[in-house]
Motif scaffolding. Sequence first.
Motif, mmCIF file in Angstrom:
data_model
loop_
_atom_site.group_PDB
_atom_site.id
_atom_site.type_symbol
_atom_site.label_atom_id
_atom_site.label_comp_id
_atom_site.label_asym_id
_atom_site.label_seq_id
_atom_site.Cartn_x
_atom_site.Cartn_y
_atom_site.Cartn_z
ATOM 1 N N UNK A 36 13.241 -4.816 95.178
ATOM 2 C CA UNK A 36 13.173 -4.567 96.685
ATOM 3 C C UNK A 36 14.224 -3.654 97.327
ATOM 4 N N UNK A 37 15.494 -3.659 97.161
ATOM 5 C CA UNK A 37 16.588 -2.942 97.667
ATOM 6 C C UNK A 37 16.349 -1.404 97.313
ATOM 7 N N UNK A 38 15.919 -1.021 96.118
ATOM 8 C CA UNK A 38 15.603 0.212 95.551
ATOM 9 C C UNK A 38 14.479 0.925 96.191
ATOM 10 N N UNK A 39 13.337 -0.076 96.587
ATOM 11 C CA UNK A 39 12.288 0.469 97.318
ATOM 12 C C UNK A 39 12.292 0.491 98.710
ATOM 13 N N UNK A 40 13.204 0.005 99.248
ATOM 14 C CA UNK A 40 13.642 -0.171 100.577
ATOM 15 C C UNK A 40 12.328 -1.047 101.250
ATOM 16 N N UNK A 55 23.003 -12.861 97.104
ATOM 17 C CA UNK A 55 23.003 -11.495 97.878
ATOM 18 C C UNK A 55 23.806 -10.513 97.264
ATOM 19 N N UNK A 56 24.936 -11.201 96.510
ATOM 20 C CA UNK A 56 25.571 -10.126 95.679
ATOM 21 C C UNK A 56 25.651 -10.169 94.101
ATOM 22 N N UNK A 57 24.321 -10.749 93.772
ATOM 23 C CA UNK A 57 24.171 -10.723 92.345
ATOM 24 C C UNK A 57 24.052 -9.366 91.686
ATOM 25 N N UNK A 58 24.307 -9.365 90.316
ATOM 26 C CA UNK A 58 24.543 -7.955 89.819
ATOM 27 C C UNK A 58 23.375 -7.694 88.792
ATOM 28 N N UNK A 59 22.863 -6.472 88.762
ATOM 29 C CA UNK A 59 22.047 -6.008 87.724
ATOM 30 C C UNK A 59 22.772 -5.758 86.678
ATOM 31 N N UNK A 60 22.097 -5.111 85.478
ATOM 32 C CA UNK A 60 22.801 -4.860 84.003
ATOM 33 C C UNK A 60 23.731 -3.705 84.133
ATOM 34 N N UNK A 61 23.918 -3.200 85.231
ATOM 35 C CA UNK A 61 24.942 -2.052 85.473
ATOM 36 C C UNK A 61 26.216 -2.814 86.413
ATOM 37 N N UNK A 62 26.127 -3.908 86.603
ATOM 38 C CA UNK A 62 27.047 -4.531 87.604
ATOM 39 C C UNK A 62 26.909 -4.247 88.949
ATOM 40 N N UNK A 63 25.802 -3.650 89.449
ATOM 41 C CA UNK A 63 25.569 -3.286 90.977
ATOM 42 C C UNK A 63 24.903 -4.302 91.389
ATOM 43 N N UNK A 64 25.153 -4.565 92.744
ATOM 44 C CA UNK A 64 24.592 -5.292 93.766
ATOM 45 C C UNK A 64 23.189 -4.663 94.258
ATOM 46 N N UNK A 65 22.513 -5.526 94.967
ATOM 47 C CA UNK A 65 21.445 -4.879 95.602
ATOM 48 C C UNK A 65 21.787 -4.049 97.039
ATOM 49 N N UNK A 66 22.823 -4.103 97.447
ATOM 50 C CA UNK A 66 23.318 -3.125 98.342
ATOM 51 C C UNK A 66 23.718 -2.023 97.761
ATOM 52 N N UNK A 67 24.291 -1.905 96.591
ATOM 53 C CA UNK A 67 24.831 -0.639 95.767
ATOM 54 C C UNK A 67 23.705 0.055 95.646
ATOM 55 N N UNK A 68 22.481 -0.673 95.076
ATOM 56 C CA UNK A 68 21.219 -0.022 94.713
ATOM 57 C C UNK A 68 20.697 0.664 95.767
ATOM 58 N N UNK A 69 20.648 0.067 96.916
ATOM 59 C CA UNK A 69 19.892 0.639 98.336
ATOM 60 C C UNK A 69 20.681 1.685 98.568
ATOM 61 N N UNK A 70 22.220 1.529 98.467
ATOM 62 C CA UNK A 70 23.092 2.977 98.875
ATOM 63 C C UNK A 70 22.703 4.030 98.146
ATOM 64 N N UNK A 71 22.497 3.823 96.660
ATOM 65 C CA UNK A 71 22.112 4.940 95.748
ATOM 66 C C UNK A 71 20.923 5.671 96.257
ATOM 67 N N UNK A 72 20.145 4.872 96.817
ATOM 68 C CA UNK A 72 18.842 5.637 97.114
ATOM 69 C C UNK A 72 18.671 5.796 98.830
#
Length: 224
Positions: A36-40, A55-72
């Motif tokens: 959801x974060x990646x897709x906005x 809210x601060x759960x990590x993906x396989x790379x250790x990124x939070x949803x907020x970091x994923x949103x920031x990437x995009x």
Amino acid sequence: MLPEKISAFARRLIVLLALIAAATGAWAQETHLHSAARNGDVARLRALLDRGMNIDARDAAGATALLVATHGNQVEAARVLIEAGADVNAKDGIQDSPYLYAGARGHNEILKMTLAHGADLKSTNRYGGTALIPAAERGLVDTVRMLIDAGMDVNHVNNLQWTALLEAIILGNGGPRHTEVVRMLVAARADVNLPDGQGVTPLQHARRRSFKEMEDILVKAGAR
């Protein structure tokens, strides 16, 4: 005796399967949040958070949803997460955080939000640099201004023994944006005589690259 052993084994198996199911469910939830974060997808993010998602759960790379949103550079998704309490300093496996990544990439709307919600100005990336150093390297004028105004240490030295001023010169192209970054750093009292690990000063680097305008700025500031 045998039926009792079978019964005990069955109980252990049920517990094990329950643990696996719980772990799988948690992983699926984390994946939904990151997706959801990646897709906005702001509505989906709010729905997941309302259901008590970590809210601060990590993906396989250790990124939070907020970091994923920031990437995009998903500004509204980042806003929802930050306002809901997401950690702007949470680092992934390669030491990026939402704050550090936003600064390094010039995602200024997200950067502004992280600065307003507890960004650690002393935190460093995998190269030992603050957010200001990669921003200076890339000639991100507005980002550099924001970070200076936030109180960033302009003389921080990274693992390469370079400051933001040195990176703007060494890795910059000598054009208007990098020149403006040099001007801003000097105005913010960057040490114009702080050398790199080899003892080469900012002025010497500017002269070697024939960056005349940078050279003039440095000389006027007392560079040697």
